[in-house]
Write a protein that holds these residues in place. Structure first.
Motif: not given
Length: 860
Positions: A657, A763, A798-799, A836, A840, A843-846
């Motif tokens: 993030g 990512n 996904h993002d 995105d 919304d 959001r970072a994938s982690r």
């Protein structure tokens, strides 16, 4: 003729020897005119009213307002004001009351960093200026003092200069003000950094005097103490001088007793002149002969010839001929020999034969011609450029000067105006003529015939098209930084020749400027700049941050910049708030990402890192980037981890993030292929360097509009599939509700490098589907300037952030960028576009990319 050795320090051009000789004549005339109006000796505090008249010149000058100048007809010296905060530069510190600049007036080229009385044991805090009218012998003096205590005696250092002195005198007086016996060590120390210089020094051990001689930059300094010998213990940077008499190097003082030690500090252009000054001071002038030494080859004068002189089997030192092939020197009336070297080639010693007051050395085995090379663009306009000369046997590869030099650096010629005029030994030379990765590089040969001029015009067309993006290097150094001795003018020549269009001045721990160099070299149309700095604190190497723009306050301590802090968080906060919280670009330099973000105490256990720093870091150096072509969690060397892999760790950070943009910079310190091996392209509304706005570059960088590279030019734009335009570039956010993103990727390379791989990282992860190679997809690659161009669709469930990486799996950059940078594989890397998908917000994938988040690296 060559300009490799400065005929008058810091007064050099890249045109012809005639201009240098003319400049010397003008300088001598101006000096004579000034001498008629000035007092025979003076002491003054430096300020705006006398700065231009009294400050010496030279690569290592560190004077600021408030320091003190002593001057007579022969020499000029600067004593640092005795205040606790007075530092000459990042590594030459605590110079209160020390000698920081020293030159002979006829040939000013300060190469002394500092001479410290009594080895910095005493904190000088008081001063008195003694005007010559106050003394019977007309001596001027700067007197600095430090109080005594139970541990140290009171100390007074008197720097004095008489009207006809050939030396600066230093007398230190120690007084025991305590009620205990105290011992005084009769020693000093000095800084004169010679690691990258052609600097000769007196040998370690007991000597009648200490000396050092910088042959290229042409300054010699000598120190002795009457009735004492000097025990020398030195290194390439520092020397400790211990003064001995009757085998004693210390004095024991009873309460109330005092003792004194006097030293004489000589300075001149070279060691032979320095020794002549010492002998003249000792009343031995009659044993010397004043003469003009000439070096001729085939009847022609030879400029920049180094002549080592030996008398009675004792080395007398080296002199360097001027642009006219001659040098005035005082030599013993004894038989001697001379050994000539020209551009690194040494010749046999020969006996000295003096005719009247002329010493002509005939070096007829040196057969030379002149190369005249003009470098132009496709429209015939002169270009700043770099020319490498490599001799094809038996022709020697020239070695004109050290890595600290300017127009001629080892076997490189740097030109600000497209003209290289250079004398060379006759023979054939391999040339590489270049101007950075946007331009064609010419690989050619040149035949130089003895006694003749070989002329060549070389065209370097600009091959790459980079509209809306300018090339930049945000991290460079030179001698004012204190950790190197590279000429700052040489740094600017490097930047211009490598086609860096924007370069902030980022010396260590001081705000400085390139503006005067660009003006003097007439390069303002080619390079834009702004004042900045690198704030370099502890712990090393973590606590380093670059910043621009900064307000430059010339001739003040640190150029008006902030001081360091032992806390990286406090330091970056201070830096960000400086200049009334002005808008800046703050760059974290060469971090160990594990240490900075996840392991504050360095115990290999994850923690919150230096978290106060995170919101203040806009960009972060992540090189080397070519190793991302084969990513791993560590940088490997000889099969062993040698450091955390910064670029890989950056990808991990993005997935957690963080939005800290990547940059790559040269961090160059010296001038032999110094700049250009790493660069960034930054979004700009103008392609004209003269019109570049530093504020716009700051803001574009803060927004991530940056492409990283060591040569290839990468373009990557993105948009939602079906959109009419692909408008998202590096650093942007993109909303793609369909989960389908269209990308347009284009890679350009000049004729001297190539790429064979393009990857889209989703990512931080590569995939077979989004990896393109010459072997697997040859139809997408070419051998033209545009090496790769392709439009593709990316499906994202996904993002995700998207990064494009390109490079070569086998080739290296090679000789154009020099032996250091040339070992890299060509590579370029974009900053991320954040997509995105669900609307919304991103959001970072982690995702940690199959490796744990890093901690501080400790070598196994």
């Amino acid at each position: 003729m060559s300009f490799a050795t400065p005929a008058a320090a810091y007064f050099r051009t890249s045109s012809t020897a005639f201009h240098v000789a003319l400049l010397l004549t003008m300088l001598c005339s101006l000096t004579a005119a000034c001498a008629a109006d000035e007092p025979p000796v003076l002491v003054q505090e430096l300020g705006p009213d006398n700065w231009d008249q009294l400050v010496p010149t030279g690569k290592e000058v560190d004077a600021i307002y408030g320091d003190f100048v002593l001057q007579n007809r022969h020499l000029r010296a600067v004593i640092a004001r005795p205040i606790a905060s007075r530092n000459a530069n990042m590594t030459v510190r605590s110079v209160a009351g020390a000698l920081i600049d020293l030159t002979v007036r006829a040939h000013q080229s300060d190469q002394l960093s500092a001479y410290y009385p009594a080895r910095r044991r005493h904190a000088f805090s008081e001063f008195t200026l003694q005007d010559p009218g106050q003394t019977q012998n007309g001596t001027a003096a700067v007197i600095v003092s430090a109080p005594g205590n139970d541990t140290l005696p009171a100390c007074q250092a008197t720097w004095s200069l008489g009207p006809d002195d050939l030396f600066l005198q230093l007398t230190t007086t120690w007084t025991n003000t305590s009620e205990k016996t105290q011992t005084v060590s009769l020693s000093d120390d000095l800084r004169a950094d010679g690691g990258k210089e052609i600097m000769l020094r007196a040998a370690d051990g007991v000597q009648p005097a200490f000396w050092f001689h910088d042959v290229f930059w042409q300054q010699a300094v000598g120190i002795r103490a009457p009735q004492h010998t000097v025990r020398v213990k030195g290194s390439a940077r520092e020397s400790v001088l211990t003064f001995e008499r009757n085998d004693t190097d210390s004095v024991t003082l009873a309460p109330g007793e005092q003792t004194s030690l006097t030293r004489q500090l000589f300075v001149n252009r070279d060691l032979p002149e320095l020794l002549a000054d010492m002998e003249t001071t000792d009343g031995k002038a009659a044993e010397l002969q004043q003469l003009t030494l000439h070096v001729h080859a085939a009847g022609r004068p030879v400029a920049d010839a180094r002549v080592q002189l030996t008398f009675a089997e004792q080395n007398r030192g080296t002199v360097v001929t001027s642009a006219a092939g001659s040098v005035a020197v005082r030599l013993p009336k004894l038989p001697g020999t001379a050994r000539v070297s020209i551009a690194g080639s040494e010749f046999a010693a020969q006996p000295i034969a003096i005719d009247a007051d002329q010493l002509i050395i005939h070096q007829d085995d040196y057969q030379a011609g002149t190369a005249v090379i003009r470098i132009v663009d496709e429209q015939g306009r002169p270009l700043p450029a770099k020319v490498e000369f490599t001799g094809r046997a038996p022709a020697p590869t020239p070695d004109w000067g050290p890595e600290t030099a300017e127009h001629r650096v080892k076997n490189l010629a740097y030109t600000p105006n497209g003209l290289v005029r250079q004398e060379l030994a006759a023979g054939t030379y391999e040339l590489i003529v270049s101007r950075g990765p946007e331009y064609h590089a010419e690989f050619t040969t040149l035949q130089v015939l003895a006694g003749q001029t070989s002329e060549r015009t070389i065209s370097l067309p600009r091959l790459l098209q980079t509209p809306g993006w300018i090339s930049a290097d945000f991290h460079s150094h030179s001698s004012p930084s204190g950790d190197n001795t590279g000429s700052q003018l040489g740094r600017v020549l490097n930047l211009a020749a490598e086609h860096l269009e924007f370069a902030p001045c980022t010396e260590h721990n001081r705000v400085s400027t390139y503006t005067h160099h660009l003006r003097d070299l007439q390069l303002e149309a080619f390079v834009a700049t702004v004042s900045g700095m690198e704030l370099t604190g502890s712990p090393l190497p973590l606590n380093h941050q670059n910043v621009f723009p900064m307000v430059y306050r010339p001739r003040t301590q640190d150029g008006g910049g902030p001081v360091t802090d032992v806390s990286p968080e406090a330091q970056i906060e201070r830096l960000a708030a400086w200049d009334n919280n002005s808008e800046k670009l703050v760059q974290q330099n060469h971090p160990d990402i594990g240490w900075l973000f996840y392991d504050k105490d360095g115990n290999q256990q994850p923690d919150g890192g230096y978290s106060r720093s995170f919101p203040l870091i806009h960009v972060m150096e992540i090189h080397p980037i070519d190793r991302l072509l084969n990513p791993s969690a560590f940088q490997m060397q000889d099969g062993k981890p040698r450091n955390n892999h910064t670029a890989f760790n950056w990808l991990q950070l993005l997935n957690q993030g963080f939005r800290i943009w990547g940059v790559v910079n040269s961090d160059s310190h010296y001038n032999f292929h110094g700049s250009g091996g790493l660069r960034i392209w930054v979004r700009s509304s103008t392609d004209d360097p003269a019109a570049i706005s530093s504020d716009e570059i700051r803001d574009a960088s803060r927004n991530g509009h940056v492409i990283m590279s060591n040569g290839p030019y990468l373009e990557a734009t993105f948009g939602e599939s079906g959109s009419t335009a692909l408008q998202a570039i590096a650093g942007d956010d993109l909303h793609a509700a369909s989960g389908r993103v269209q990308a347009h990727i284009r890679v350009q390379c000049a004729n001297w490098l190539d790429v064979d791989t393009v990857k889209v990282l989703v990512n931080g992860r590569a995939s077979d589907e989004l990896t393109f190679t010459r072997q697997k997809t040859p139809q997408l690659f070419s051998n033209n300037t545009v090496k790769f161009e392709h439009k593709l669709e990316i499906s994202l469930p996904h993002d995700a952030h998207l990064i494009v990486l390109t490079g070569h799996s086998a080739q290296k950059l090679g000789p154009v960028t020099g032996p250091g940078w040339g070992g890299q594989a060509p590579a370029a890397l974009s900053n991320p576009v954040f997509v995105d998908v669900d609307g919304d917000g991103f959001r970072a994938s982690r995702d940690t990319l199959d490796a744990p988040l890093p901690v501080k690296f400790l070598a196994p």
